[in-house]
Design an enzyme around this catalytic site. Sequence first.
Site, mmCIF file in Angstrom:
data_model
loop_
_atom_site.group_PDB
_atom_site.id
_atom_site.type_symbol
_atom_site.label_atom_id
_atom_site.label_comp_id
_atom_site.label_asym_id
_atom_site.label_seq_id
_atom_site.Cartn_x
_atom_site.Cartn_y
_atom_site.Cartn_z
ATOM 1 N N GLY A 45 0.844 -1.187 0.000
ATOM 2 C CA GLY A 45 0.000 0.000 0.000
ATOM 3 C C GLY A 45 0.877 1.233 0.000
ATOM 4 C CD GLN A 50 3.275 5.712 2.819
ATOM 5 O OE1 GLN A 50 2.268 5.210 2.331
ATOM 6 N NE2 GLN A 50 4.239 5.004 3.378
ATOM 7 C CG HIS A 146 -0.859 1.054 7.259
ATOM 8 N ND1 HIS A 146 -0.047 0.742 8.326
ATOM 9 C CD2 HIS A 146 -0.083 1.775 6.401
ATOM 10 C CE1 HIS A 146 1.156 1.264 8.126
ATOM 11 N NE2 HIS A 146 1.164 1.890 6.955
ATOM 12 C CD GLU A 147 -1.034 2.418 2.665
ATOM 13 O OE1 GLU A 147 -0.634 3.590 2.491
ATOM 14 O OE2 GLU A 147 -0.285 1.506 3.058
ATOM 15 C CG HIS A 150 0.090 6.872 5.456
ATOM 16 N ND1 HIS A 150 1.182 7.395 6.101
ATOM 17 C CD2 HIS A 150 0.337 5.543 5.312
ATOM 18 C CE1 HIS A 150 2.059 6.428 6.336
ATOM 19 N NE2 HIS A 150 1.567 5.300 5.864
#
Length: 192
Positions: A45, A50, A146-147, A150
């Site tokens: 991912g 990022q 999780h993504e 972000h």
Amino acid sequence: MIYPIVAYGDPVLRKVTRPLEKDEMDLKKLADDMFETMYSASGVGLAAPQVGLNVRIFVVDGTPLNEGEEEEDIDPTVVDFKKVFINPQILHEEGDEWPFEEGCLSIPGIRGDVYRPERLRIRYRDLDWNEIEEAYEGMAARIIQHEYDHLQGKLFTDYLPTLKRQLLKKKLSDIAKGQVDVSYRMRFPSRR
């Protein structure tokens, strides 16, 4: 194009991202570049912050999680789980929270158990700007959570117990300074 992955300590990783407008950029090219970047770093991912972008998009491909597994050990939640999520909104999460040792391309060499709910419902746009609402569970839900974090300015380390975070302070500081050995390109906040 392979982007350098932004390292822990860069302010972009702590910002809540802004929604994308339909035609403001070439989203197909951006998604392709993000997939290429993710694959070059052996990730499953990757979120826009990022790669230094403060916009609401992330890509996932859970397929590698099943590579080399025996048929009875294949995780069905990540079979053919390759997607682009634009302007996602998690509508709700439910189920028992379960632990899994997570890591992050922006925080190389550090892993820790994170507890997350087992199921979620999410609304997002695809590359054709269709609005989609879907439910996910298990590992697919975890990758999305999780993504998505972000995009909200959160990192998996935020979920770790206080003592574990204290013990990781030096390692995190070293990552921010670029004092880490990685096999992929990174952008470090102290080397700008």
